[in-house]
Structure formats: C-alpha cells, structure tokens
Scaffold this active site. Structure first.
Site, PDB file in Angstrom:
ATOM      1  N   GLY A 276      49.914  37.838  42.493  1.00  0.00           N
ATOM      2  CA  GLY A 276      50.321  39.189  42.120  1.00  0.00           C
ATOM      3  C   GLY A 276      50.195  40.114  43.308  1.00  0.00           C
ATOM      4  CG  HIS A 277      52.197  44.237  45.147  1.00  0.00           C
ATOM      5  ND1 HIS A 277      52.437  43.857  46.438  1.00  0.00           N
ATOM      6  CD2 HIS A 277      52.170  45.595  45.157  1.00  0.00           C
ATOM      7  CE1 HIS A 277      52.570  44.929  47.197  1.00  0.00           C
ATOM      8  NE2 HIS A 277      52.402  46.003  46.441  1.00  0.00           N
ATOM      9  CG  ASN A 278      47.542  44.402  47.764  1.00  0.00           C
ATOM     10  OD1 ASN A 278      47.076  43.280  47.612  1.00  0.00           O
ATOM     11  ND2 ASN A 278      47.839  44.907  48.945  1.00  0.00           N
ATOM     12  N   GLY A 279      46.879  45.478  43.315  1.00  0.00           N
ATOM     13  CA  GLY A 279      46.831  46.336  42.139  1.00  0.00           C
ATOM     14  C   GLY A 279      47.265  45.663  40.856  1.00  0.00           C
TER      15      GLY A 279
ATOM     16  N   GLY B 104      45.704  43.308  39.342  1.00  0.00           N
ATOM     17  CA  GLY B 104      44.536  42.950  38.530  1.00  0.00           C
ATOM     18  C   GLY B 104      43.984  41.569  38.820  1.00  0.00           C
ATOM     19  CE  LYS B 105      46.491  39.041  44.486  1.00  0.00           C
ATOM     20  NZ  LYS B 105      46.671  40.522  44.625  1.00  0.00           N
TER      21      LYS B 105
ATOM     22  CD  GLU C 151      44.649  38.202  47.978  1.00  0.00           C
ATOM     23  OE1 GLU C 151      45.120  37.460  48.874  1.00  0.00           O
ATOM     24  OE2 GLU C 151      45.369  38.882  47.220  1.00  0.00           O
TER      25      GLU C 151
END
Length: 276
Positions: free
Chosen positions: A39-42, A44-45, A166
C-alpha cells in the site's frame, strides 16, 4: 493450512477524535506462507504490522496470534515470542557493540540461559550468512548486512512469524537483494512464516499471497499473478507497477497480443520471443 494469525473486524485510531487508520480489516495468516501487505504511505499497512504483535491494540475487533489475544496484557509475552519485527532503519535497531552482543540482546530479555544462548546465536547468524562477522562492530557493516543481523536477532528467539516492516526501503539495490534472498531462503527452507509490509511491488512479486491496502482497508487479495493483472487498481492504490508489468500492459495497449501482464522480465522476454 494452519492459521497462525486471525484479524477479525479490526479498526484502529490513534485518538478518539481522529479518523480511523484501519477500518474493519479481516484477514488470516497461514503457517509457512510469505504474505506481502502492500500500500501507499498512509494506507495503514505499517499500523497493521504493529497490531500483529501487540505494539498497538485494536480500537475495535480482535487480533489472535496462535490462540493468544493481543488485547490481553498477560498474553503479550507469548505473542512477542512468536512474532518478530524487523523495522525500516537498520541503524535504529542496534543495541550491542558487536554483532554477537546484538543478537544476544533479545535472548537476554527472554531469560535464555548462557549455553543455549551461544547455540542459538551461532545457528541464527549462520542462517543469514553472517557468521564471519560475529565480532564486527555494527557501524562497519553495510545496510543489507545490518538488516541480516537484525533478522538473526529475531531468528535466535525462534519465532514462528517474521514481519518485515518496510525493512528494505532504506537499502541500496544490493542490500535489498541480500535481505530478500535471505528471507526467501528462511521461508522455503526453514518454513518460517513471513509477512512483508512494503510499497515495493518488485518485492511483493516474491510472495505467495498479496493483500492491497488503501485508506485503511484491504481492497484486494490473492496470488501475485492474480493481483498484478489489475494494473488500474494498483495505480489507484498509489502504487508504482513493477517494470515488467508496466511494460506488459503498455504493449497490450499497442496491440501486442500478450495474454497477461508478466511479473518478471524473463517471463516477458520469453512471451515476446514466442510471439515473434
């Protein structure tokens, strides 16, 4: 397949007066799989990663790890024995003055006796191919080597699940390759369950299953072959498609009769060779 983690109707907000970061998430993690949560930053991952070993507690819903509930304070010790996390910045994870001391740190916290500790340290560093660096000072290591030591520190605790939050995002291509190959070998040869939290779809290609997060919700899940065919959905989730998938879709738009979007350059070259 055996269920290791069950996430049931989980929502999370850092404060009551703020919007929820996660909203009604449901998913299951199975023994021996490599699960990529992208998922993109933000999206929730990373918040989800912290919920999986009780660093955060759900605002609503339950997270169950091998029968233990993260909301129960008396069960967190057992959960953290089973779920280890490798974080983004390798420099922030070192606490020892040598590789040996750093790998030993978690074992000391768990009260492992010295003889057993020595055996576990040797086994763990061997699994990540860092046995020649046991007495090295951490600041002399490359980024990829530091992350491999961080993984060894987790392995020494003998968890059933490793989360990479990450963990390759700050590494150069060589360091990223080192870490991914190490984790793949642990997954395939040792049967360790891997959860990879990432925005790098090149990394997610290596997983058995992919979950796509957007604005706190899981919007799609499936094998990489299935998920990566929906380029518009991935772009809509703020993700940059892997080169081979992007090129495959571009060639299809130009009329090249490719049957699907290919995940690797090797597969794409073979498909184009067959068409010629």
């Amino acid at each position: 397949m055996k269920e290791l983690i069950s996430i049931n109707d989980v929502s999370f907000a850092y404060r009551e007066d703020e919007p929820a970061i996660l909203k009604d998430v449901n998913l299951t993690v199975y023994a021996g799989e490599w699960l990529a949560i992208v998922g993109h930053n933000g999206s929730g991952k990373s918040t989800l990663a912290k919920l999986l070993n009780g660093l955060l507690i759900p605002t609503a819903g339950r997270v169950i790890v091998e029968g233990y509930d993260t909301a129960r304070a008396d069960e967190l010790w057992e959960i953290r024995k089973r779920v280890g996390i490798v974080f983004q910045n390798p420099d922030n994870q070192f606490v020892g003055t040598s590789v040996r001391d750093d790998v030993a740190f978690g074992l000391e916290n768990f009260g492992v006796v010295r003889e057993e500790m020595i055996t576990r340290i040797d086994e763990a560093v061997r699994k990540v191919k860092m046995e020649k660096f046991l007495d090295a000072e951490p600041h002399h290591l490359s980024g990829g080597q530091k992350q491999r030591v961080a993984i060894a520190g987790i392995l020494a605790q003998k968890p059933s699940i490793i989360i990479l939050d990450e963990a390759t995002s700050m590494l150069d291509p060589m360091g990223r390759k080192e870490v991914i190959e190490t984790v793949k070998a642990l997954n395939e040869q040792q049967g360790i369950t891997v959860i990879s939290i990432t925005h790098d779809l090149e990394e997610a290609i290596r997983a058995d299953r992919v979950i796509v997060m957007k604005q706190g919700k899981a919007i799609m899940q499936g094998g990489p072959e299935e998920v990566f065919q929906d380029g518009e959905m991935l772009i809509g989730a703020g993700l940059d498609l892997p080169f081979s998938v992007k090129l495959s879709l571009s060639l299809q738009k130009k009329g090249i009769p490719l049957p699907k979007a290919y995940l690797t350059q090797e597969e794409l070259v073979e498909a184009l060779w067959t068409l010629s």
